[in-house]
Design a protein around this motif. Structure first.
Motif, PDB file in Angstrom:
ATOM      1  N   LEU A   1      42.799  35.934  59.302  1.00 55.49           N
ATOM      2  CA  LEU A   1      42.728  35.532  57.901  1.00 55.49           C
ATOM      3  C   LEU A   1      43.820  36.245  57.123  1.00 55.49           C
ATOM      4  O   LEU A   1      43.866  37.474  57.080  1.00 55.49           O
ATOM      5  N   ARG A   2      44.713  35.483  56.535  1.00 55.85           N
ATOM      6  CA  ARG A   2      45.715  36.071  55.639  1.00 55.85           C
ATOM      7  C   ARG A   2      46.179  34.994  54.668  1.00 55.85           C
ATOM      8  O   ARG A   2      46.060  33.802  54.958  1.00 55.85           O
ATOM      9  N   ARG A   3      46.713  35.450  53.557  1.00 58.51           N
ATOM     10  CA  ARG A   3      47.153  34.498  52.543  1.00 58.51           C
ATOM     11  C   ARG A   3      48.488  33.903  52.956  1.00 58.51           C
ATOM     12  O   ARG A   3      49.392  34.646  53.344  1.00 58.51           O
ATOM     13  N   ALA A   4      48.606  32.583  52.871  1.00 61.42           N
ATOM     14  CA  ALA A   4      49.905  31.953  53.115  1.00 61.42           C
ATOM     15  C   ALA A   4      50.821  32.393  51.977  1.00 61.42           C
ATOM     16  O   ALA A   4      50.366  32.558  50.839  1.00 61.42           O
ATOM     17  N   GLU A   5      52.094  32.572  52.278  1.00 63.06           N
ATOM     18  CA  GLU A   5      53.008  33.072  51.241  1.00 63.06           C
ATOM     19  C   GLU A   5      53.028  32.201  49.991  1.00 63.06           C
ATOM     20  O   GLU A   5      53.189  32.687  48.879  1.00 63.06           O
ATOM     21  N   ASP A   6      52.856  30.897  50.206  1.00 63.68           N
ATOM     22  CA  ASP A   6      52.907  29.978  49.059  1.00 63.68           C
ATOM     23  C   ASP A   6      51.528  29.621  48.519  1.00 63.68           C
ATOM     24  O   ASP A   6      51.378  28.642  47.787  1.00 63.68           O
ATOM     25  N   ALA A   7      50.501  30.424  48.869  1.00 65.03           N
ATOM     26  CA  ALA A   7      49.159  30.145  48.338  1.00 65.03           C
ATOM     27  C   ALA A   7      48.970  30.844  46.992  1.00 65.03           C
ATOM     28  O   ALA A   7      49.454  31.955  46.788  1.00 65.03           O
ATOM     29  N   VAL A   8      48.262  30.184  46.098  1.00 66.49           N
ATOM     30  CA  VAL A   8      47.978  30.758  44.784  1.00 66.49           C
ATOM     31  C   VAL A   8      46.642  31.495  44.881  1.00 66.49           C
ATOM     32  O   VAL A   8      45.670  30.966  45.430  1.00 66.49           O
ATOM     33  N   ILE A   9      46.592  32.735  44.362  1.00 64.27           N
ATOM     34  CA  ILE A   9      45.358  33.531  44.479  1.00 64.27           C
ATOM     35  C   ILE A   9      44.385  33.191  43.344  1.00 64.27           C
ATOM     36  O   ILE A   9      44.780  33.090  42.180  1.00 64.27           O
ATOM     37  N   LEU A  10      43.130  33.023  43.727  1.00 66.62           N
ATOM     38  CA  LEU A  10      42.065  32.849  42.735  1.00 66.62           C
ATOM     39  C   LEU A  10      41.032  33.945  42.978  1.00 66.62           C
ATOM     40  O   LEU A  10      40.317  33.922  43.976  1.00 66.62           O
ATOM     41  N   ASP A  11      41.000  34.944  42.092  1.00 63.91           N
ATOM     42  CA  ASP A  11      39.977  35.990  42.165  1.00 63.91           C
ATOM     43  C   ASP A  11      38.882  35.573  41.187  1.00 63.91           C
ATOM     44  O   ASP A  11      39.060  35.604  39.976  1.00 63.91           O
ATOM     45  N   ASN A  12      37.741  35.164  41.750  1.00 63.53           N
ATOM     46  CA  ASN A  12      36.699  34.605  40.875  1.00 63.53           C
ATOM     47  C   ASN A  12      35.558  35.592  40.621  1.00 63.53           C
ATOM     48  O   ASN A  12      34.467  35.182  40.244  1.00 63.53           O
ATOM     49  N   SER A  13      35.839  36.914  40.821  1.00 60.70           N
ATOM     50  CA  SER A  13      34.787  37.935  40.623  1.00 60.70           C
ATOM     51  C   SER A  13      34.083  37.757  39.282  1.00 60.70           C
ATOM     52  O   SER A  13      32.881  37.945  39.182  1.00 60.70           O
ATOM     53  N   GLU A  14      34.889  37.445  38.273  1.00 58.39           N
ATOM     54  CA  GLU A  14      34.273  37.366  36.943  1.00 58.39           C
ATOM     55  C   GLU A  14      34.466  36.001  36.317  1.00 58.39           C
ATOM     56  O   GLU A  14      34.650  35.885  35.106  1.00 58.39           O
ATOM     57  N   MET A  15      34.445  34.978  37.154  1.00 54.51           N
ATOM     58  CA  MET A  15      34.638  33.621  36.615  1.00 54.51           C
ATOM     59  C   MET A  15      33.425  32.751  36.911  1.00 54.51           C
ATOM     60  O   MET A  15      32.850  32.840  38.003  1.00 54.51           O
ATOM     61  N   THR A  16      33.075  31.900  35.988  1.00 53.12           N
ATOM     62  CA  THR A  16      32.001  30.938  36.230  1.00 53.12           C
ATOM     63  C   THR A  16      32.609  29.745  36.987  1.00 53.12           C
ATOM     64  O   THR A  16      33.843  29.566  36.981  1.00 53.12           O
ATOM     65  N   PRO A  17      31.753  28.892  37.610  1.00 49.15           N
ATOM     66  CA  PRO A  17      32.293  27.701  38.283  1.00 49.15           C
ATOM     67  C   PRO A  17      33.120  26.837  37.323  1.00 49.15           C
ATOM     68  O   PRO A  17      34.166  26.319  37.695  1.00 49.15           O
ATOM     69  N   GLU A  18      32.689  26.723  36.073  1.00 47.84           N
ATOM     70  CA  GLU A  18      33.417  25.891  35.111  1.00 47.84           C
ATOM     71  C   GLU A  18      34.799  26.499  34.816  1.00 47.84           C
ATOM     72  O   GLU A  18      35.800  25.776  34.739  1.00 47.84           O
TER      73      GLU A  18
END
Ligand code: DC
Length: 238
Positions: free
Chosen positions: A204-221
């Motif tokens: 498991l590793r991030r592809a270089e061209d992948a955009v990161i989404l850290d959803n620790s403090e985000m609602t689904p909306e």
């Protein structure tokens, strides 16, 4: 705003990779619904192979009999059919509906060693590609943006803090009426992270061209608002 024209004109492949219990499948399903795309859960395939191996006694207590599992691979057929109520894909193993069983603790505890087997991965990657011809697909997993579709038009790498992930997983177990212990959930998650990230075959590793989404403090909306903006920009760029 995502317009009908955007989704009709060009059907792309969207990959969603990341750690266990980050909310990948909830997010990927919501995207697929919004765009009218097919959602494919690659983890369900590794879980189905694990269930088959468990039934044959070829994996137990986190140790897999690699040689025998490779021998029985040709006997395994994995298919998806849409659920009548939700429309989301349901997993079938040799024609048997196994959607619930593949989420059980026994499968969760044995799936990492089965998914480290390079021959298992090669077979499932083949299937994942075959299911996605023509685009219009959202697929989630661990190696989708790096190995399965390295040329995908839109790649997302999801992450959240270990505590938030353990809390989500714990609440999921409680809501299903399953036995749950927060510390045990934390341990299982960190062990799976360790195996998934350090294995030799497609770690498991991030592809270089992948955009990161850290959803620790985000609602689904909030995650959907973030995604709509990303998708709109990407479709207008190319
Ligand atoms: O996403 P999930 O937790 O249902 O996945 C179950 C396991 O399958 C996970 O521990 C790692 C493995 N997996 C993988 O190795 N590659 C993928 N593309 C998807 C899942």
């Amino acid at each position: 705003m995502i317009t009908k024209k955007m989704t009709k004109e060009r059907k792309i492949i969207i990959t969603v990779d990341g750690y266990s219990s980050c909310g990948k499948s909830t997010f990927a399903k919501a995207i697929a619904r919004e765009l009218g795309y097919i959602y494919i859960d690659s983890g369900a395939m590794y879980r189905a192979v694990t269930l088959f191996a468990l039934r044959r006694g070829l994996v137990a207590e986190g140790i897999a009999d690699e040689k025998r599992i490779l021998e029985i691979l040709p006997e395994i057929s994995i298919t998806f059919r849409p659920d009548r109520e939700t429309g989301y894909p349901v997993t079938y193993l040799n024609g048997e509906m196994v959607e619930r069983e593949i989420r059980d603790r026994e499968v969760s505890e044995n799936v990492s060693p089965v998914s480290t087997i390079a021959g298992v991965r090669a077979r499932l990657v083949e299937l994942q590609r075959a299911l996605s011809t023509g685009g219009g697909v959202v697929m989630d997993g661990r190696d989708i943006g790096t190995v399965v579709f390295p040329d995908a038009e839109l790649k997302i790498f999801m992450t959240a803090s270990p505590e938030v992930r353990a809390q989500r997983r714990y609440l999921e177990l409680v809501s299903k009426g399953l036995p749950a212990d927060f510390d045990a959930v934390m341990r299982n998650l960190s062990e799976r992270d360790r195996i998934d990230s350090s294995r030799e075959a497609s770690p498991l590793r991030r592809a270089e061209d992948a955009v990161i989404l850290d959803n620790s403090e985000m609602t689904p909306e909030e995650q959907m608002i973030w995604f709509r903006e990303l998708y709109r920009r990407r479709m207008n760029e190319s």
